[in-house]
Design an enzyme around this catalytic site. Sequence first.
Site, mmCIF file in Angstrom:
data_model
loop_
_atom_site.group_PDB
_atom_site.id
_atom_site.type_symbol
_atom_site.label_atom_id
_atom_site.label_comp_id
_atom_site.label_asym_id
_atom_site.label_seq_id
_atom_site.Cartn_x
_atom_site.Cartn_y
_atom_site.Cartn_z
ATOM 1 N N TYR A 103 -1.441 -0.212 18.687
ATOM 2 C CA TYR A 103 -2.561 -1.094 19.019
ATOM 3 C C TYR A 103 -3.054 -1.770 17.750
ATOM 4 O O TYR A 103 -3.266 -1.110 16.732
ATOM 5 C CB TYR A 103 -3.699 -0.296 19.651
ATOM 6 C CG TYR A 103 -4.900 -1.151 20.031
ATOM 7 C CD1 TYR A 103 -4.821 -2.062 21.090
ATOM 8 C CD2 TYR A 103 -6.099 -1.066 19.326
ATOM 9 C CE1 TYR A 103 -5.914 -2.851 21.436
ATOM 10 C CE2 TYR A 103 -7.199 -1.849 19.673
ATOM 11 C CZ TYR A 103 -7.094 -2.743 20.735
ATOM 12 O OH TYR A 103 -8.174 -3.526 21.078
ATOM 13 N N ASP B 35 -0.974 -1.952 9.364
ATOM 14 C CA ASP B 35 -2.288 -2.057 9.984
ATOM 15 C C ASP B 35 -3.009 -0.734 9.720
ATOM 16 O O ASP B 35 -2.820 0.245 10.436
ATOM 17 C CB ASP B 35 -2.150 -2.333 11.481
ATOM 18 C CG ASP B 35 -3.517 -2.368 12.170
ATOM 19 O OD1 ASP B 35 -4.534 -2.144 11.481
ATOM 20 O OD2 ASP B 35 -3.543 -2.622 13.390
ATOM 21 N N LYS C 17 -12.849 -0.752 10.389
ATOM 22 C CA LYS C 17 -13.498 0.545 10.618
ATOM 23 C C LYS C 17 -14.208 1.071 9.355
ATOM 24 O O LYS C 17 -15.293 0.614 9.052
ATOM 25 C CB LYS C 17 -12.492 1.525 11.221
ATOM 26 C CG LYS C 17 -12.035 0.975 12.596
ATOM 27 C CD LYS C 17 -11.250 1.883 13.492
ATOM 28 C CE LYS C 17 -11.131 1.189 14.856
ATOM 29 N NZ LYS C 17 -9.798 1.114 15.393
#
Length: 424
Positions: free
Chosen positions: A143, A236, A264
């Site tokens: 994801y 990522d 994040k």
Amino acid sequence: MGKRSAELFERARRVIPGGVNSPVRAFKSVGGEPLFIARGSGASLWDVDGKEYVDYVGSWGPLILGHGHPEVLEAILRAAADGTSFGAPTEREVVFAELLCRGVPSMAKVRLVSSGTEATMSALRAARGFTGRDKVVKIDGGYHGHADCLLVDAGSGVATLGIPGSAGVTEGTAKDTLVVAWNDLAAMQQVVERGNVAAVIVEPVCGNMGCVPPRPGYLEGLREVTARHGTVLIFDEVMTGFRVAWGGAQARYGIVPDMTCLGKIVGGGLPAAAYGGRAEIMACIAPDGPVYQAGTLSGNPLAVAAGQKTLEILQRPGTYEQLEATGARLGEGLREVARFYGVPFFGTRVGAMFTGFFTDGEVWDYAGAKRSDTRRFAAWFAGMLERGIYLAPSQFEAGFVSLAHGDRAIDRTLDAARAVMKTL
Ligand SMILES: *Cc1c(COP(=O)(O)O)cnc(C)c1O
């Protein structure tokens, strides 16, 4: 599910799709209804009905210091007092970019954005602009946010809800995204060797099919095949960056990608993210080059202040050792409890991220993760929630420990785990 949460959910569903502003929050795959959160402090959060929980979601990754760290709050308030947004360069952004490039030395330059989705979408555009190629390769169950071309065979909420991709993504877009299984180096070599691949984008430790680490040698193999074919290797690290090590998974495993996406943790609980990489690639970004990317709130002073303070605290001696020790105590504790009660369970963990898959087999890719007994997971989730332990409401999400998770929180969690595993 308390009364106030239930009332708010009913109202929310009237004005917000599914009652939530991001799909997995809805608890759909585990049955039941979401808790509405009133506040958090340290490793705990409280719902609007006043019940306390040990939190292993941590806002899905950012809160590596726990909720409401006093130094982070103070940094945000100080920044806010000087103004909340300028849309013009500030000193703080320069200091923060320097800090990020020092922390992740594979990035010669870095551009700040406001979400992980923006970071990966922009990195891919840069990789395509740099190489002049069209195709991108992603991992089945990986994801990377919700940009169109990355919603093919995606993990996280897409996996949780069991939808194959997303409606609204055109065939033209989907055809440029190639998908291979995680940890299958031969498959990756084959697609990259076929040519026209601008970028390979991976989570260097998968976190959005649950936590699934790379097999030894896999990341090295990715690095080798992409370098040989002039394909941009994008890590990522929106989830893993500054979580599995200072400097992220690339520091932990000793691999140098061409580009890195962060999010994040680097926003310290506020909306900040970043993408960066080799100087030649970043030279393609406007206004230096022809690849356009922009943002009204990019480099927002409050978000940068929160991120900067968070990274400053993480650099203090012993933080990652503590995260590792807390993660190990919890991870090994859960495995032991499952073994004791004879529950099929495959525990994975890298540093402060972990998952327990309810399966007999080992899990090394999304197909393996999907062999988990999600009904058993739902019972586990509900039992733990009832006992005041807040886990991610899906088998296909990682759990997180923070520096605020002390021995008492872990003890309480393992006590609850014993009571619940006994019934599974
Ligand atoms: C969370 C996540 C994203 C998306 O970030 P948002 O801030 O939710 O847009 C991208 N990649 C990975 C690996 C993530 O875990």
